[in-house]
Write a protein that holds these residues in place. Structure first.
Motif, short mmCIF file in Angstrom:
data_model
loop_
_atom_site.label_atom_id
_atom_site.label_comp_id
_atom_site.label_asym_id
_atom_site.label_seq_id
_atom_site.Cartn_x
_atom_site.Cartn_y
_atom_site.Cartn_z
N GLY A 131 0.81 -1.23 0.00
CA GLY A 131 0.00 0.00 0.00
C GLY A 131 0.84 1.26 0.00
N ARG A 132 1.94 1.25 0.76
CA ARG A 132 2.75 2.47 0.82
C ARG A 132 3.46 2.75 -0.51
NH1 ARG A 132 4.98 3.22 7.04
NH2 ARG A 132 3.11 2.36 8.02
N GLY A 137 2.57 6.22 -6.02
CA GLY A 137 2.35 6.11 -7.47
C GLY A 137 3.02 4.92 -8.12
N TRP A 138 3.56 3.98 -7.31
CA TRP A 138 4.13 2.76 -7.88
C TRP A 138 3.07 1.68 -7.82
CZ3 TRP A 138 9.97 1.64 -7.26
CH2 TRP A 138 10.70 2.84 -7.35
N THR A 139 3.37 0.50 -8.44
CA THR A 139 2.44 -0.62 -8.30
C THR A 139 3.06 -1.58 -7.29
OG1 THR A 139 1.79 -0.30 -10.59
CG2 THR A 139 1.19 -2.41 -9.60
N GLY A 140 2.62 -1.45 -6.05
CA GLY A 140 3.22 -2.21 -4.96
C GLY A 140 3.23 -3.72 -5.20
N MET A 141 2.18 -4.19 -5.87
CA MET A 141 2.07 -5.65 -6.06
C MET A 141 3.18 -6.19 -6.96
SD MET A 141 0.15 -7.74 -4.53
CE MET A 141 -1.15 -6.67 -3.92
N LEU A 161 5.86 -11.91 3.19
CA LEU A 161 4.64 -11.45 3.87
C LEU A 161 4.19 -10.15 3.20
CD1 LEU A 161 4.07 -11.21 7.71
CD2 LEU A 161 3.69 -9.23 6.26
N ALA A 162 3.11 -10.20 2.45
CA ALA A 162 2.61 -9.00 1.80
C ALA A 162 2.00 -8.10 2.88
CB ALA A 162 1.56 -9.35 0.75
N ALA A 163 2.64 -6.94 3.09
CA ALA A 163 2.21 -6.03 4.16
C ALA A 163 1.60 -4.77 3.56
CB ALA A 163 3.40 -5.68 5.04
N SER A 164 1.02 -3.97 4.45
CA SER A 164 0.39 -2.72 4.02
C SER A 164 -0.68 -3.01 2.97
CB SER A 164 1.48 -1.77 3.49
OG SER A 164 1.00 -0.50 3.22
N LEU A 165 -1.46 -4.07 3.23
CA LEU A 165 -2.58 -4.41 2.34
C LEU A 165 -3.77 -3.57 2.77
CD1 LEU A 165 -2.25 -8.33 2.18
CD2 LEU A 165 -1.31 -6.63 0.59
#
Ligand code: E4P
Length: 220
Positions: A131-132, A137-141, A161-165
């Motif tokens: 999310g951060r 403006g980036w694509t975090g995924m 661990l996918a964080a800031s979801l």
């Protein structure tokens, strides 16, 4: 995919744990501060609610002090995972704590290069913040996708661990990308349940049943 709750709030943790689908908890200094109790106290209370990995973050910025804090946090409960930031000192502390057999979650990861450093230091978990990255403006995924490929290429054992979801879509995309764990606020976990067709379908099922068996008990 393991589901972790990203909260230090005891009421939220109790509600989530009661659903039987929460595998662990992540906290950070901001989340602990919101609850108003010192970290050790709050972490002990969390460990009584959720039986799974509980990440507790160090607040020191120098490796020597991080290592001391990390050892203390790990002594609180067998489920505690020590969280260190992805700085030079944090990686130094991660390498030292990992060599001692403690489990370390390296947090505040925003690039694949940083994630490689954490894996090389023997981290148990790496926490890329989706999310951060979206916020700037980036694509975090994309970072989750890169990490699953890179870690697989070299057989690193470090869990992603996918964080800031921030939404159910984030959780689904992280699962599609192959993240081992997704950590999410209680609100996002709760939203995963929702679908209008589930509500509509259940309403219809009960209406149809009650039309025929109105006053009849189910087992009767
Ligand atoms: C994870 O460990 C972090 O605490 C968390 O996911 C940060 O999320 P935020 O960017 O929504 O604060």
């Amino acid at each position: 995919m393991k589901f972790f709750l990203d909260t230090a709030n005891l009421d939220e943790l109790k509600k989530g744990a009661a659903w039987g689908i929460v595998d662990g908890v992540t906290t950070n200094p901001s989340l602990i501060a919101k609850e108003g109790r010192p970290i050790a106290h709050q972490i002990r209370l969390i460990c009584d609610i959720v039986d799974g990995d509980i990440s507790a973050e160090v607040v020191a910025t120098e490796a020597k002090e991080m290592i001391r804090e990390g050892r203390e946090l790990a002594r609180l409960h067998k489920n505690v995972v020590v969280k260190c930031p992805l700085t030079r000192e944090g990686i130094k502390a991660t390498a030292a704590l990992s060599k001692e057999g403690l489990r370390v979650n390296v947090t505040l990861c925003f690039s694949a290069g940083q994630a490689l450093l954490a894996a090389k230091a023997g981290a148990y978990i790496i926490s890329p913040f989706v999310g951060r990255l979206d916020d700037i403006g980036w694509t975090g995924m994309d970072l989750i996708r890169s990490l699953t490929t890179i870690y697989k290429n070299y057989g690193f054992k470090t869990q992603i661990l996918a964080a800031s979801l921030r939404s159910p879509t984030h959780v689904i995309d992280a699962a599609m990308a192959g993240a081992h764990i997704g950590t999410m606020p209680f609100k996002v976990l709760d939203m995963l349940f929702n679908h209008p067709l589930t509500d509509k379908g259940l309403e219809q099922f009960l209406k149809d049943y009650n039309k025929v068996f109105q006053e009849t008990p189910v087992a009767g």
